[in-house]
Design a protein around this motif. Structure first.
Motif, PDB file in Angstrom:
ATOM      1  N   THR A 117     -21.070  15.663  23.940  1.00  0.00           N
ATOM      2  CA  THR A 117     -19.786  14.979  24.012  1.00  0.00           C
ATOM      3  C   THR A 117     -18.654  15.966  23.763  1.00  0.00           C
ATOM      4  O   THR A 117     -18.848  17.007  23.145  1.00  0.00           O
ATOM      5  CB  THR A 117     -19.726  13.812  23.006  1.00  0.00           C
ATOM      6  N   PRO A 118     -17.437  15.668  24.240  1.00  0.00           N
ATOM      7  CA  PRO A 118     -16.327  16.617  24.154  1.00  0.00           C
ATOM      8  C   PRO A 118     -15.930  16.945  22.720  1.00  0.00           C
ATOM      9  O   PRO A 118     -16.009  16.098  21.826  1.00  0.00           O
ATOM     10  CB  PRO A 118     -15.184  15.892  24.867  1.00  0.00           C
ATOM     11  N   GLY A 119     -15.488  18.190  22.532  1.00  0.00           N
ATOM     12  CA  GLY A 119     -14.987  18.625  21.238  1.00  0.00           C
ATOM     13  C   GLY A 119     -16.031  19.348  20.414  1.00  0.00           C
ATOM     14  O   GLY A 119     -17.225  19.041  20.494  1.00  0.00           O
ATOM     15  N   ASP A 120     -15.564  20.301  19.619  1.00  0.00           N
ATOM     16  CA  ASP A 120     -16.485  21.076  18.768  1.00  0.00           C
ATOM     17  C   ASP A 120     -16.377  20.660  17.308  1.00  0.00           C
ATOM     18  O   ASP A 120     -16.832  21.376  16.409  1.00  0.00           O
ATOM     19  CB  ASP A 120     -16.225  22.582  18.928  1.00  0.00           C
ATOM     20  N   HIS A 121     -15.772  19.512  17.028  1.00  0.00           N
ATOM     21  CA  HIS A 121     -15.656  19.007  15.666  1.00  0.00           C
ATOM     22  C   HIS A 121     -16.987  18.424  15.203  1.00  0.00           C
ATOM     23  O   HIS A 121     -17.897  18.194  16.003  1.00  0.00           O
ATOM     24  CB  HIS A 121     -14.559  17.928  15.601  1.00  0.00           C
ATOM     25  N   ASP A 122     -17.086  18.167  13.902  1.00  0.00           N
ATOM     26  CA  ASP A 122     -18.278  17.541  13.341  1.00  0.00           C
ATOM     27  C   ASP A 122     -18.350  16.099  13.820  1.00  0.00           C
ATOM     28  O   ASP A 122     -17.356  15.371  13.791  1.00  0.00           O
ATOM     29  CB  ASP A 122     -18.200  17.594  11.813  1.00  0.00           C
ATOM     30  N   LYS A 123     -19.517  15.662  14.298  1.00  0.00           N
ATOM     31  CA  LYS A 123     -19.673  14.334  14.890  1.00  0.00           C
ATOM     32  C   LYS A 123     -20.834  13.580  14.255  1.00  0.00           C
ATOM     33  O   LYS A 123     -21.740  14.164  13.652  1.00  0.00           O
ATOM     34  CB  LYS A 123     -19.920  14.439  16.403  1.00  0.00           C
ATOM     35  N   ARG A 124     -20.804  12.274  14.458  1.00  0.00           N
ATOM     36  CA  ARG A 124     -21.899  11.391  14.092  1.00  0.00           C
ATOM     37  C   ARG A 124     -22.134  10.415  15.249  1.00  0.00           C
ATOM     38  O   ARG A 124     -21.203  10.068  15.977  1.00  0.00           O
ATOM     39  CB  ARG A 124     -21.580  10.598  12.826  1.00  0.00           C
ATOM     40  N   VAL A 224      -6.847   2.441  20.550  1.00  0.00           N
ATOM     41  CA  VAL A 224      -6.653   2.213  21.971  1.00  0.00           C
ATOM     42  C   VAL A 224      -8.006   2.439  22.629  1.00  0.00           C
ATOM     43  O   VAL A 224      -8.623   3.501  22.444  1.00  0.00           O
ATOM     44  CB  VAL A 224      -5.600   3.164  22.568  1.00  0.00           C
ATOM     45  N   VAL A 225      -8.483   1.452  23.387  1.00  0.00           N
ATOM     46  CA  VAL A 225      -9.777   1.555  24.074  1.00  0.00           C
ATOM     47  C   VAL A 225      -9.500   1.632  25.570  1.00  0.00           C
ATOM     48  O   VAL A 225      -8.858   0.743  26.132  1.00  0.00           O
ATOM     49  CB  VAL A 225     -10.679   0.352  23.753  1.00  0.00           C
ATOM     50  N   ILE A 226     -10.002   2.683  26.211  1.00  0.00           N
ATOM     51  CA  ILE A 226      -9.678   2.895  27.615  1.00  0.00           C
ATOM     52  C   ILE A 226     -10.882   3.431  28.373  1.00  0.00           C
ATOM     53  O   ILE A 226     -11.620   4.283  27.859  1.00  0.00           O
ATOM     54  CB  ILE A 226      -8.478   3.865  27.752  1.00  0.00           C
ATOM     55  N   GLU A 227     -11.096   2.910  29.569  1.00  0.00           N
ATOM     56  CA  GLU A 227     -12.086   3.480  30.483  1.00  0.00           C
ATOM     57  C   GLU A 227     -11.409   4.632  31.234  1.00  0.00           C
ATOM     58  O   GLU A 227     -10.432   4.396  31.951  1.00  0.00           O
ATOM     59  CB  GLU A 227     -12.544   2.437  31.491  1.00  0.00           C
ATOM     60  N   PRO A 228     -11.890   5.857  31.115  1.00  0.00           N
ATOM     61  CA  PRO A 228     -11.245   6.973  31.814  1.00  0.00           C
ATOM     62  C   PRO A 228     -11.201   6.784  33.329  1.00  0.00           C
ATOM     63  O   PRO A 228     -10.291   7.278  33.991  1.00  0.00           O
ATOM     64  CB  PRO A 228     -12.100   8.173  31.420  1.00  0.00           C
ATOM     65  N   ILE A 229     -12.196   6.120  33.882  1.00  0.00           N
ATOM     66  CA  ILE A 229     -12.130   5.544  35.226  1.00  0.00           C
ATOM     67  C   ILE A 229     -12.590   4.099  35.066  1.00  0.00           C
ATOM     68  O   ILE A 229     -13.693   3.839  34.598  1.00  0.00           O
ATOM     69  CB  ILE A 229     -13.023   6.289  36.236  1.00  0.00           C
ATOM     70  N   GLN A 230     -11.731   3.168  35.439  1.00  0.00           N
ATOM     71  CA  GLN A 230     -12.081   1.774  35.219  1.00  0.00           C
ATOM     72  C   GLN A 230     -13.247   1.362  36.112  1.00  0.00           C
ATOM     73  O   GLN A 230     -13.371   1.817  37.239  1.00  0.00           O
ATOM     74  CB  GLN A 230     -10.875   0.873  35.480  1.00  0.00           C
ATOM     75  N   GLY A 231     -14.088   0.474  35.584  1.00  0.00           N
ATOM     76  CA  GLY A 231     -15.251   0.020  36.322  1.00  0.00           C
ATOM     77  C   GLY A 231     -14.980  -1.256  37.083  1.00  0.00           C
ATOM     78  O   GLY A 231     -14.486  -1.238  38.203  1.00  0.00           O
ATOM     79  N   LEU A 243      -4.135  10.128  30.743  1.00  0.00           N
ATOM     80  CA  LEU A 243      -5.040  10.126  29.590  1.00  0.00           C
ATOM     81  C   LEU A 243      -4.611  11.102  28.508  1.00  0.00           C
ATOM     82  O   LEU A 243      -4.592  10.742  27.321  1.00  0.00           O
ATOM     83  CB  LEU A 243      -6.473  10.418  30.043  1.00  0.00           C
ATOM     84  N   PRO A 244      -4.251  12.360  28.847  1.00  0.00           N
ATOM     85  CA  PRO A 244      -3.811  13.279  27.782  1.00  0.00           C
ATOM     86  C   PRO A 244      -2.603  12.755  27.015  1.00  0.00           C
ATOM     87  O   PRO A 244      -2.518  12.934  25.791  1.00  0.00           O
ATOM     88  CB  PRO A 244      -3.475  14.565  28.546  1.00  0.00           C
ATOM     89  N   ALA A 245      -1.662  12.118  27.709  1.00  0.00           N
ATOM     90  CA  ALA A 245      -0.468  11.611  27.032  1.00  0.00           C
ATOM     91  C   ALA A 245      -0.808  10.479  26.071  1.00  0.00           C
ATOM     92  O   ALA A 245      -0.267  10.416  24.957  1.00  0.00           O
ATOM     93  CB  ALA A 245       0.553  11.148  28.068  1.00  0.00           C
ATOM     94  N   ALA A 274     -16.217  11.550  31.907  1.00  0.00           N
ATOM     95  CA  ALA A 274     -15.034  11.530  32.764  1.00  0.00           C
ATOM     96  C   ALA A 274     -13.818  12.152  32.092  1.00  0.00           C
ATOM     97  O   ALA A 274     -12.968  12.731  32.758  1.00  0.00           O
ATOM     98  CB  ALA A 274     -14.726  10.097  33.191  1.00  0.00           C
ATOM     99  N   VAL A 275     -13.718  12.039  30.767  1.00  0.00           N
ATOM    100  CA  VAL A 275     -12.562  12.618  30.069  1.00  0.00           C
ATOM    101  C   VAL A 275     -12.522  14.137  30.181  1.00  0.00           C
ATOM    102  O   VAL A 275     -11.465  14.750  30.020  1.00  0.00           O
ATOM    103  CB  VAL A 275     -12.524  12.215  28.577  1.00  0.00           C
ATOM    104  N   ASN A 276     -13.669  14.755  30.473  1.00  0.00           N
ATOM    105  CA  ASN A 276     -13.706  16.211  30.595  1.00  0.00           C
ATOM    106  C   ASN A 276     -12.832  16.711  31.746  1.00  0.00           C
ATOM    107  O   ASN A 276     -12.425  17.874  31.761  1.00  0.00           O
ATOM    108  CB  ASN A 276     -15.145  16.697  30.811  1.00  0.00           C
ATOM    109  N   HIS A 277     -12.549  15.840  32.709  1.00  0.00           N
ATOM    110  CA  HIS A 277     -11.753  16.231  33.872  1.00  0.00           C
ATOM    111  C   HIS A 277     -10.394  16.771  33.463  1.00  0.00           C
ATOM    112  O   HIS A 277      -9.855  17.679  34.116  1.00  0.00           O
ATOM    113  CB  HIS A 277     -11.583  15.027  34.801  1.00  0.00           C
ATOM    114  N   GLU A 278      -9.815  16.224  32.381  1.00  0.00           N
ATOM    115  CA  GLU A 278      -8.522  16.700  31.899  1.00  0.00           C
ATOM    116  C   GLU A 278      -8.613  17.252  30.478  1.00  0.00           C
ATOM    117  O   GLU A 278      -7.608  17.361  29.777  1.00  0.00           O
ATOM    118  CB  GLU A 278      -7.487  15.585  31.956  1.00  0.00           C
ATOM    119  N   ASN A 279      -9.841  17.601  30.069  1.00  0.00           N
ATOM    120  CA  ASN A 279     -10.066  18.201  28.748  1.00  0.00           C
ATOM    121  C   ASN A 279      -9.546  17.332  27.609  1.00  0.00           C
ATOM    122  O   ASN A 279      -9.030  17.830  26.601  1.00  0.00           O
ATOM    123  CB  ASN A 279      -9.440  19.594  28.669  1.00  0.00           C
TER     124      ASN A 279
END
Length: 447
Positions: A117-124, A224-231, A243-245, A274-279
């Motif tokens: 998953t995106p990001g190099d932070h600590d995750k669970r 805020v809950v968002i589908e990066p590409i809506q289904g 998305l970045p904004a 899908a969020v990886n498209h705009e980092n």
């Protein structure tokens, strides 16, 4: 596109005089007598075998599958590695419940999702059963972390069929009508829809942020809950910069940014997510569908400090993170990496656009747009007056099915054809199915 091994012949073949054939027709009659009418299958046939990009029904018809169980069987419906992993896991134990007697495969899946998953932070990561359950738990976690109640979702959003996720879902029929009252403190805000609003990403985001600030207030907003590409909303890819904004505003205002990657994730759009498209790096992702090769599994992965806000015993479920499903997920993810299925998704996109995009000009704009990314693509159909044409879409879907190609529709107006082929589909099968679809479009909306 390199062909991958398959167990069944990868070909379209309708051998009965009509659909459904006699065996499937008998099964349909049994269904009507035993299953509520709220269950309404799209395919007029009953599947007995599936592999690669095909479905075989009880009468011997072979369909090209452009649905993949709604983006679930990305590695194929009977992927050999997944099948072997399921059998091996089931031979040892089918269930114990991780919260009572834990097992390694749950931890292995959590570690893998934390890695990709995106990001190099600590995750669970917490594992669950369905996409709706993942969304509901993501909201629970965000509320626990922020101490705030409100939830913002987008126009045309789809997040599930539980009480909370029905409140978060936009489309009334068939998902919500008659099922209320719904959970409170859910607010709908504008989504970027480039074809219709003609706004740039930053312009659309400014509109959305204004709505959240004026109608909800960041001091009340947990997430805020968002589908990066809506289904279900129409396979709508927001304009670049939207998305970045929104993510930046969330960070600046103490709001958890949740990316619902249930349909778009796991290589479907040409990257892991899908969020990886705009980092964009979400605080929380919800994952399901393609993650486990057809076995029921979902996940919520997020920043460690957010995920740990819920106290011991507050997350879980009887079947959550089932060991057989975990084994399937590890095998499916390995197949995605081994065969670069994200790269294959991008190849699929290139072929689909090559075949279908010329129809925009050829139909004088009645094929209004071919959109999406990777192997999550859509065709929006309008009438000669430019208004949504759901009737034409129904006819196209029926014509495709009669010719042996299963496609799905979507959109609040019912005027969008969605394409979700398996990422292991062969190029020849893909092109055959697209030829059928293009012919049906020319027949129904051509000029």
């Amino acid at each position: 596109m390199q062909d991958l091994p398959s167990r069944l012949p990868q070909q379209r073949s309708i051998v009965t005089d009509q659909l459904p054939g006699p065996v499937s027709a008998a099964l349909a009659a049994r269904t009507a007598a035993s299953v509520p009418r709220g269950i309404a299958p799209s395919l007029a046939a009953y599947v007995v075998d599936a592999d690669g990009g095909v479905l075989v029904d009880a009468d011997g018809n072979s369909f090209i599958d452009f649905a993949s169980g709604i983006a679930v069987t990305s590695v194929g419906a009977s992927n050999a590695k997944v099948v072997d992993a399921v059998a091996a896991a089931a031979a040892h134990f089918t269930h114990t419940n991780f919260t009572t007697s834990p097992y390694q495969s749950y931890v292995d899946v959590a570690e893998k999702l934390n890695e990709i998953t995106p990001g190099d932070h600590d995750k669970r990561t917490v594992l669950l059963n369905s996409g709706a359950e993942a969304v509901e738990n993501a909201v629970k976690i965000a509320r626990a972390f922020t101490g705030k109640p409100a939830v913002a979702v987008m126009d045309r959003a789809y997040h599930g069929r539980t009480n909370l996720t029905m409140a978060m879902t936009a489309k009334n029929v068939p998902y919500k009508s008659g099922f209320g009252p719904f959970a409170s403190d859910v607010y709908r805000v504008p989504m970027s829809y480039p074809l219709r609003d003609q706004l740039t990403g930053p312009e659309a985001a400014e509109r959305t942020i204004w709505t959240m600030e004026k109608e909800i207030g960041s001091e009340n907003l947990s997430c805020v809950v968002i589908e990066p590409i809506q289904g279900e909303g129409g396979f709508i890819a927001p304009a670049e910069g939207f998305l970045p904004a929104i993510a930046e505003w969330c960070r600046a205002n103490g709001v958890v940014f949740i990316a619902d990657e249930i349909q778009a994730g796991m290589c479907r759009t040409g990257d892991w997510f899908a969020v990886n498209h705009e980092n964009v790096v979400p605080d929380i992702l919800t994952i399901a569908k393609g993650v486990a090769g057809g076995m029921p599994l979902s996940a919520v992965t997020g920043r460690a400090e957010i995920m740990d806000a819920s106290g011991p015993g507050s997350l879980g479920g009887t079947y959550a993170g089932n060991p057989v499903a975990c084994a399937a997920a590890l095998a499916a993810i390995d197949e995605m990496e081994t065969h670069d299925l994200a790269g294959r998704a991008r190849e699929i996109e290139g072929i689909v656009r090559e075949v279908l995009e010329p129809l925009v000009d050829e139909t004088a704009g009645r094929v209004a747009e071919v959109r999406g990314r990777g192997a999550m693509l859509a065709v929006e159909i309008t009438g000669a007056d430019g208004r949504p044409d759901a009737a034409a879409v129904k006819k196209v879907a029926a014509a495709c099915q009669a010719a042996g190609v299963l496609i799905l529709t979507c959109g609040l107006d019912g005027n969008v054809i969605r394409l979700l082929p398996a990422l292991v589909i062969s190029e020849s099968l893909l092109r055959d199915g697209l030829t059928v679809l293009a012919a049906a479009l020319r027949s129904e909306v051509g000029v």
